[in-house]
Motif scaffolding. Sequence first.
Motif, PDB file in Angstrom:
ATOM      1  N   ALA A 182       0.987  -1.198  -0.033  1.00 19.50           N
ATOM      2  CA  ALA A 182       0.088   0.189   0.041  1.00 19.50           C
ATOM      3  C   ALA A 182       0.870   1.380   0.006  1.00 19.50           C
ATOM      4  O   ALA A 182       0.704   2.219  -0.693  1.00 19.50           O
ATOM      5  CB  ALA A 182      -1.050  -0.112   1.210  1.00 19.50           C
ATOM      6  N   PHE A 183       1.860   1.232   0.978  1.00 24.31           N
ATOM      7  CA  PHE A 183       2.801   2.460   0.717  1.00 24.31           C
ATOM      8  C   PHE A 183       3.471   2.659  -0.371  1.00 24.31           C
ATOM      9  O   PHE A 183       3.455   3.724  -0.997  1.00 24.31           O
ATOM     10  CB  PHE A 183       3.664   2.217   2.112  1.00 24.31           C
ATOM     11  N   THR A 221      -5.163  -8.214  -0.653  1.00 21.88           N
ATOM     12  CA  THR A 221      -5.444  -7.460   0.343  1.00 21.88           C
ATOM     13  C   THR A 221      -5.382  -5.859  -0.083  1.00 21.88           C
ATOM     14  O   THR A 221      -6.374  -4.937   0.279  1.00 21.88           O
ATOM     15  CB  THR A 221      -4.354  -7.480   1.587  1.00 21.88           C
ATOM     16  N   ALA A 222      -4.417  -5.318  -0.628  1.00 22.66           N
ATOM     17  CA  ALA A 222      -4.392  -4.109  -1.147  1.00 22.66           C
ATOM     18  C   ALA A 222      -5.390  -3.701  -2.289  1.00 22.66           C
ATOM     19  O   ALA A 222      -5.576  -2.725  -2.515  1.00 22.66           O
ATOM     20  CB  ALA A 222      -3.007  -3.921  -1.727  1.00 22.66           C
ATOM     21  N   ALA A 223      -5.811  -4.957  -2.862  1.00 24.19           N
ATOM     22  CA  ALA A 223      -6.862  -4.750  -3.912  1.00 24.19           C
ATOM     23  C   ALA A 223      -8.521  -4.673  -3.105  1.00 24.19           C
ATOM     24  O   ALA A 223      -9.467  -4.268  -3.848  1.00 24.19           O
ATOM     25  CB  ALA A 223      -7.210  -5.892  -4.898  1.00 24.19           C
ATOM     26  N   GLY A 224      -8.454  -4.828  -1.809  1.00 25.21           N
ATOM     27  CA  GLY A 224      -9.656  -4.764  -1.294  1.00 25.21           C
ATOM     28  C   GLY A 224     -10.018  -5.925  -0.214  1.00 25.21           C
ATOM     29  O   GLY A 224     -11.043  -5.481   0.627  1.00 25.21           O
ATOM     30  N   ALA A 225      -9.519  -6.878  -0.241  1.00 20.62           N
ATOM     31  CA  ALA A 225      -9.895  -8.233   0.660  1.00 20.62           C
ATOM     32  C   ALA A 225      -9.644  -7.473   2.145  1.00 20.62           C
ATOM     33  O   ALA A 225      -8.448  -7.418   2.353  1.00 20.62           O
ATOM     34  CB  ALA A 225      -9.147  -9.380   0.279  1.00 20.62           C
ATOM     35  N   PRO A 226     -10.650  -7.763   2.949  1.00 17.38           N
ATOM     36  CA  PRO A 226     -10.668  -7.219   4.280  1.00 17.38           C
ATOM     37  C   PRO A 226      -9.733  -8.050   5.089  1.00 17.38           C
ATOM     38  O   PRO A 226     -10.041  -9.247   5.120  1.00 17.38           O
ATOM     39  CB  PRO A 226     -11.909  -6.800   4.815  1.00 17.38           C
ATOM     40  N   LEU A 227      -8.834  -7.575   5.954  1.00 18.42           N
ATOM     41  CA  LEU A 227      -8.132  -8.303   6.964  1.00 18.42           C
ATOM     42  C   LEU A 227      -8.761  -8.980   8.218  1.00 18.42           C
ATOM     43  O   LEU A 227      -9.558  -8.361   8.652  1.00 18.42           O
ATOM     44  CB  LEU A 227      -6.869  -7.688   7.387  1.00 18.42           C
ATOM     45  N   ASP A 228      -8.506 -10.302   8.485  1.00 17.15           N
ATOM     46  CA  ASP A 228      -9.183 -10.927   9.333  1.00 17.15           C
ATOM     47  C   ASP A 228      -8.979 -10.432  10.739  1.00 17.15           C
ATOM     48  O   ASP A 228      -7.555 -10.279  10.822  1.00 17.15           O
ATOM     49  CB  ASP A 228      -9.273 -12.467   9.213  1.00 17.15           C
TER      50      ASP A 228
END
Length: 436
Positions: A182-183, A221-228
Amino acid sequence: MIGKGWVAVAACAAAIFSWEGRAQQAPARPSVDAPELAALGSYGIGVADLEFVQPGRADPLQGADKPAIVDRHIPIKLWYPAAAKGPGTRYSTALPGEKGTDVAFEVPGLATPGAAAAKGRFPLVILAHGYSNTPEVLSWLGENLASKGYVVVAPAFRDPPITIRTPAARAGPLTSRPLDIAFVAAEAQRRARSGQGAFAAADAGRAALIGYSMGGYGVLTAAGAPLDPAVAAATRGALAPYVAGSEKADALKVADLKAVVAISPASNLYGTPLWAAPGVAAIRAPTLFVVGSQDHVVGYDPGVRTLFDQAVHAPRYLLTFREAAHSIALIGAPPAMRESFWDLDWFEDAVWRKDRLMAVQAHFITAFLDRYVKGEDAKAAYIDGLVPNSNDGKWPGAPGGRYAGFSPGAPASTIWKGFQPSRVSGMNFEFKPAQP
């Protein structure tokens, strides 16, 4: 007696031969039986080494009672379209050996350090490597895409050796993949928009993510899958602010994302689920999954095939190499990594030729990115409407014998477009459209 002039000419010729020899060995150069779109593009290839620094970030690998707050230094390998083809290079890198100590090796490359950038505006690709890997072992893909007009940014995540199989060590890769990706994406886009240095030719408004294994977890994850929420404890709290429902959950999403490629992506790490509901169904960008049917590291079904089925809100594709295992994305094993089974197993597949695996992936990744990132509609013929089982393709009018030409695709042939008739077995390619 040989004159000085002839000595100089001979030395120059030897240098040219040496560089050409290196270039010919480079993993980015596809073999003669590669499918059509695996071929290198028209641009030269440049490469640069940079460093991004994210200040004040929690590091689960440091600190006694809680993660230390430190500046995160991220080495970057940048491949970009160059104005001219150059002599190439040799990358120096290392992977952990069986006993945890690094095994150093070199990788021949087609890219030329510091080459003048080509004129134009090129899509931006973030390329994320796997657990304890390095960007150099994905150089085949970075260089290939740069030759086709993509600026490829590959962060080095500097994981602990994969041989250290403790929860504390695993906290590092679990944290670094989504946060670093993301960064790095945001920083690369910022530099592109302001026309800074090597990023001046990058188009921040056309971004794509590619990740292998642990890097696959990161890009999904960076595409939008939310972290558990379970990853909060697994990262000593470093990812707690970013899990589903937390205040920074949306901070991991990459802006202006046009496409995602997930090669053998991890979705569960030693019992820790990586995403909360709706999981990959939250992803809207077109997604290409790539996996071997015998991948016992991340799983096939259940595993990557499950992710393909679950990503219902994205147009998505699944390329399966039947009987292949997990090590499908790395270069072929260099000589230094052929001394033991453990080292060799980093790189080589038991069934498939490594140069074949790389060439087929380069073909499909090129078609996918060109269509969805560059908007080249003609590339749809290479990925849409294919017979799912590559063995089922027919080309009644194909020349006989050892024919090296490529299938023209439908309607003349159901052999996958761009493949040679005798080089299209052992794979599946599937597509599912996005649901509303």
